[in-house]
Design a protein around this motif. Structure first.
Motif, PDB file in Angstrom:
ATOM      1  N   VAL A  96       0.833  -1.217   0.000  1.00 44.07           N
ATOM      2  CA  VAL A  96       0.000   0.000   0.000  1.00 44.07           C
ATOM      3  C   VAL A  96       0.863   1.260   0.000  1.00 44.07           C
ATOM      4  N   PHE A  97       2.107   1.133  -0.486  1.00 45.14           N
ATOM      5  CA  PHE A  97       3.031   2.256  -0.635  1.00 45.14           C
ATOM      6  C   PHE A  97       3.359   2.916   0.707  1.00 45.14           C
ATOM      7  N   ALA A  98       3.508   2.096   1.744  1.00 47.00           N
ATOM      8  CA  ALA A  98       3.899   2.578   3.064  1.00 47.00           C
ATOM      9  C   ALA A  98       5.270   2.028   3.419  1.00 47.00           C
ATOM     10  N   ASP A  99       5.847   2.557   4.474  1.00 50.24           N
ATOM     11  CA  ASP A  99       7.167   2.130   4.945  1.00 50.24           C
ATOM     12  C   ASP A  99       7.096   1.978   6.459  1.00 50.24           C
ATOM     13  N   MET A 100       7.228   0.760   6.957  1.00 47.35           N
ATOM     14  CA  MET A 100       7.005   0.511   8.370  1.00 47.35           C
ATOM     15  C   MET A 100       8.059   1.155   9.254  1.00 47.35           C
ATOM     16  N   ALA A 101       9.304   1.147   8.837  1.00 44.01           N
ATOM     17  CA  ALA A 101      10.368   1.732   9.666  1.00 44.01           C
ATOM     18  C   ALA A 101      10.157   3.233   9.841  1.00 44.01           C
ATOM     19  N   ALA A 102       9.865   3.935   8.742  1.00 44.33           N
ATOM     20  CA  ALA A 102       9.612   5.371   8.832  1.00 44.33           C
ATOM     21  C   ALA A 102       8.357   5.652   9.642  1.00 44.33           C
ATOM     22  N   TYR A 103       7.340   4.820   9.436  1.00 47.83           N
ATOM     23  CA  TYR A 103       6.089   4.998  10.159  1.00 47.83           C
ATOM     24  C   TYR A 103       6.285   4.795  11.656  1.00 47.83           C
ATOM     25  N   ARG A 104       7.045   3.788  12.048  1.00 49.56           N
ATOM     26  CA  ARG A 104       7.269   3.516  13.472  1.00 49.56           C
ATOM     27  C   ARG A 104       7.909   4.723  14.160  1.00 49.56           C
ATOM     28  N   HIS A 105       8.918   5.298  13.525  1.00 50.45           N
ATOM     29  CA  HIS A 105       9.622   6.434  14.115  1.00 50.45           C
ATOM     30  C   HIS A 105       8.669   7.594  14.367  1.00 50.45           C
ATOM     31  N   TYR A 106       7.846   7.890  13.389  1.00 48.87           N
ATOM     32  CA  TYR A 106       6.889   8.984  13.519  1.00 48.87           C
ATOM     33  C   TYR A 106       5.762   8.638  14.487  1.00 48.87           C
ATOM     34  N   HIS A 107       5.256   7.398  14.411  1.00 55.70           N
ATOM     35  CA  HIS A 107       4.065   7.025  15.166  1.00 55.70           C
ATOM     36  C   HIS A 107       4.329   6.941  16.668  1.00 55.70           C
ATOM     37  N   LEU A 108       5.492   6.475  17.056  1.00 47.59           N
ATOM     38  CA  LEU A 108       5.803   6.419  18.482  1.00 47.59           C
ATOM     39  C   LEU A 108       5.886   7.823  19.079  1.00 47.59           C
ATOM     40  N   LYS A 109       6.285   8.792  18.271  1.00 47.69           N
ATOM     41  CA  LYS A 109       6.263  10.177  18.737  1.00 47.69           C
ATOM     42  C   LYS A 109       4.825  10.631  18.952  1.00 47.69           C
ATOM     43  N   HIS A 110       3.928  10.198  18.092  1.00 41.98           N
ATOM     44  CA  HIS A 110       2.507  10.511  18.271  1.00 41.98           C
ATOM     45  C   HIS A 110       2.000   9.948  19.594  1.00 41.98           C
ATOM     46  N   HIS A 111       2.403   8.746  19.946  1.00 41.47           N
ATOM     47  CA  HIS A 111       1.976   8.162  21.219  1.00 41.47           C
ATOM     48  C   HIS A 111       2.579   8.925  22.400  1.00 41.47           C
ATOM     49  N   ARG A 112       3.797   9.324  22.261  1.00 36.33           N
ATOM     50  CA  ARG A 112       4.481  10.006  23.368  1.00 36.33           C
ATOM     51  C   ARG A 112       3.862  11.387  23.635  1.00 36.33           C
ATOM     52  N   TYR A 113       3.425  12.064  22.569  1.00 35.15           N
ATOM     53  CA  TYR A 113       2.941  13.445  22.708  1.00 35.15           C
ATOM     54  C   TYR A 113       1.507  13.594  22.205  1.00 35.15           C
ATOM     55  N   THR A 114       0.651  12.647  22.486  1.00 36.88           N
ATOM     56  CA  THR A 114      -0.702  12.662  21.945  1.00 36.88           C
ATOM     57  C   THR A 114      -1.425  13.977  22.221  1.00 36.88           C
ATOM     58  N   GLN A 115      -1.844  14.638  21.150  1.00 38.32           N
ATOM     59  CA  GLN A 115      -2.605  15.894  21.190  1.00 38.32           C
ATOM     60  C   GLN A 115      -1.853  17.053  21.847  1.00 38.32           C
ATOM     61  N   GLN A 116      -0.540  16.921  21.951  1.00 32.11           N
ATOM     62  CA  GLN A 116       0.296  17.994  22.463  1.00 32.11           C
ATOM     63  C   GLN A 116       0.964  18.712  21.287  1.00 32.11           C
ATOM     64  N   PRO A 117       1.560  19.877  21.507  1.00 30.81           N
ATOM     65  CA  PRO A 117       2.165  20.606  20.387  1.00 30.81           C
ATOM     66  C   PRO A 117       3.202  19.799  19.610  1.00 30.81           C
ATOM     67  N   GLU A 118       3.854  18.830  20.270  1.00 30.35           N
ATOM     68  CA  GLU A 118       4.888  18.043  19.596  1.00 30.35           C
ATOM     69  C   GLU A 118       4.316  16.868  18.800  1.00 30.35           C
ATOM     70  N   ASP A 119       3.021  16.629  18.902  1.00 29.38           N
ATOM     71  CA  ASP A 119       2.378  15.492  18.238  1.00 29.38           C
ATOM     72  C   ASP A 119       2.395  15.701  16.720  1.00 29.38           C
ATOM     73  N   PRO A 120       3.059  14.830  15.947  1.00 28.60           N
ATOM     74  CA  PRO A 120       3.081  15.011  14.490  1.00 28.60           C
ATOM     75  C   PRO A 120       1.729  14.794  13.836  1.00 28.60           C
ATOM     76  N   ASP A 121       0.785  14.180  14.552  1.00 25.66           N
ATOM     77  CA  ASP A 121      -0.558  13.963  14.020  1.00 25.66           C
ATOM     78  C   ASP A 121      -1.501  15.119  14.294  1.00 25.66           C
ATOM     79  N   LEU A 122      -1.048  16.113  15.043  1.00 25.28           N
ATOM     80  CA  LEU A 122      -1.941  17.199  15.433  1.00 25.28           C
ATOM     81  C   LEU A 122      -2.510  17.926  14.218  1.00 25.28           C
ATOM     82  N   VAL A 123      -1.732  18.001  13.155  1.00 26.68           N
ATOM     83  CA  VAL A 123      -2.188  18.675  11.940  1.00 26.68           C
ATOM     84  C   VAL A 123      -3.410  17.985  11.340  1.00 26.68           C
ATOM     85  N   LEU A 124      -3.591  16.681  11.638  1.00 20.66           N
ATOM     86  CA  LEU A 124      -4.728  15.940  11.106  1.00 20.66           C
ATOM     87  C   LEU A 124      -6.010  16.195  11.884  1.00 20.66           C
ATOM     88  N   SER A 125      -5.897  16.473  13.177  1.00 16.24           N
ATOM     89  CA  SER A 125      -7.079  16.632  14.020  1.00 16.24           C
ATOM     90  C   SER A 125      -7.435  18.089  14.285  1.00 16.24           C
TER      91      SER A 125
END
Length: 313
Positions: A96-125
């Motif tokens: 599906v044109f994804a990369d698990m290693a790159a995703y893991r690095h980014y996604h664990l940061k999302h878990h660490r900073y959920t809904q905080q300014p450092e959350d890389p997913d904040l732009v989505l919500s």
């Protein structure tokens, strides 16, 4: 602050966190079997109903592969580490044109900073709620392949440019993408070759690329909205994510492999996806359901997400 780990007894958490190579293999095979079955039905009995349903079912299972990649990125899809890395990358991410290693690095940061300014997913919500017009304009771009084309174009630029733009890389990974297309291109070339050798090269385009470029993109948008948009408390781990109760049709077309149990996943991110219903039940028995942010279905989430009366000035 009280967390789920303060509520459930440790022996129960250990039991729920048990991985299984057999169950992981079954889930990956199930996703691919559903994809193959839906494509076969539409190819053998082509008509508007079977074709549209196949695109929707396949797009949902392509999202299922991304979800299983997500589990593998957490080390939770298989008990064996090598299987998580190998199967998660080659059978779930690259197709599906994804990369698990790159995703893991980014996604664990999302878990660490959920809904905080450092959350890389904040732009989505953060942009929600929006107007209905705005939402459906984005949905049309998803369902007509415009979103997918924009993402693939960004991935091509990153693949060809050794000095990758950091913002583009983050954006690609947010969309279950990859900063390099070489692995995904190799796997997709293999899929195309296998179908071409069997005389069904067009099936790859009609029932792999089309669902991936359309329904998959729409489901990804719905999933992103449901998980974190408009949550009531960014600082409360029971309320800075959302669990959406999905009926059978929603599980088939929008929420495969228990992805809807998102508060539960954030509380215990190493619990395998197939154990999330049991985890949710255990949290309820511990009296935590009233505290958790939940919605009765995806329509309820979308009504809330499109509740803005006018576009912001």
């Amino acid at each position: 602050m009280t967390t789920g780990r303060d509520i459930l007894p440790k022996p129960l958490v250990r039991a729920l966190s048990e991985r299984s190579d057999a169950r992981g293999a079954w889930l990956v095979l199930h996703a691919w079997a559903v994809i193959a079955g839906a494509a076969a039905v539409a190819a053998i009995w082509p008509n508007p109903v079977t074709v549209v349903l196949a695109i929707m079912v396949i797009g949902s299972r392509q999202m299922g592969l991304a979800i299983l990649m997500h589990d593998a990125a957490h080390g939770a899809l298989f008990r064996t580490k090598a299987l998580n890395e190998t199967v998660g990358t080659w059978a779930c991410a690259y197709p599906v044109f994804a990369d698990m290693a790159a995703y893991r690095h980014y996604h664990l940061k999302h878990h660490r900073y959920t809904q905080q300014p450092e959350d890389p997913d904040l732009v989505l919500s953060k942009p929600f709620p929006v107007t209905r017009t705005s939402f459906w304009r984005k949905a049309v771009r998803d369902l007509t392949g415009q979103t997918a084309f924009k993402q693939r174009a960004a991935q091509v630029r990153m693949t060809l440019d050794a000095q990758k733009n950091a913002d583009e890389t983050t954006g690609a990974v947010q969309a279950f993408g990859t900063p390099s297309l070489w692995g995904p291109l190799a796997v997709n070339a293999g899929l195309f070759a296998a179908l071409a050798l069997s005389g069904y090269w067009w099936v790859y385009l009609a029932f792999w690329i089309v669902p991936l470029a359309t329904w998959y993109q729409f489901v990804l948008r719905i999933r992103n909205i449901a998980e974190h948009a408009m949550v009531p408390d960014d600082d409360d781990p029971f309320r800075n994510a959302r669990t959406t109760h999905a009926n059978l049709l929603e599980r088939v077309f929008f929420a495969p492999y228990w992805v809807n149990y998102h508060v539960d996943h954030h509380l215990y991110m190493y619990v395998p996806c197939w154990q999330l219903p049991r985890l949710h039940k255990a949290l309820g028995e511990a009296g935590m359901h009233a505290r958790m942010e939940t919605k009765p279905g995806y329509l309820a989430v979308l009504r809330m997400a499109t509740s803005r009366a006018t576009a912001p000035a």
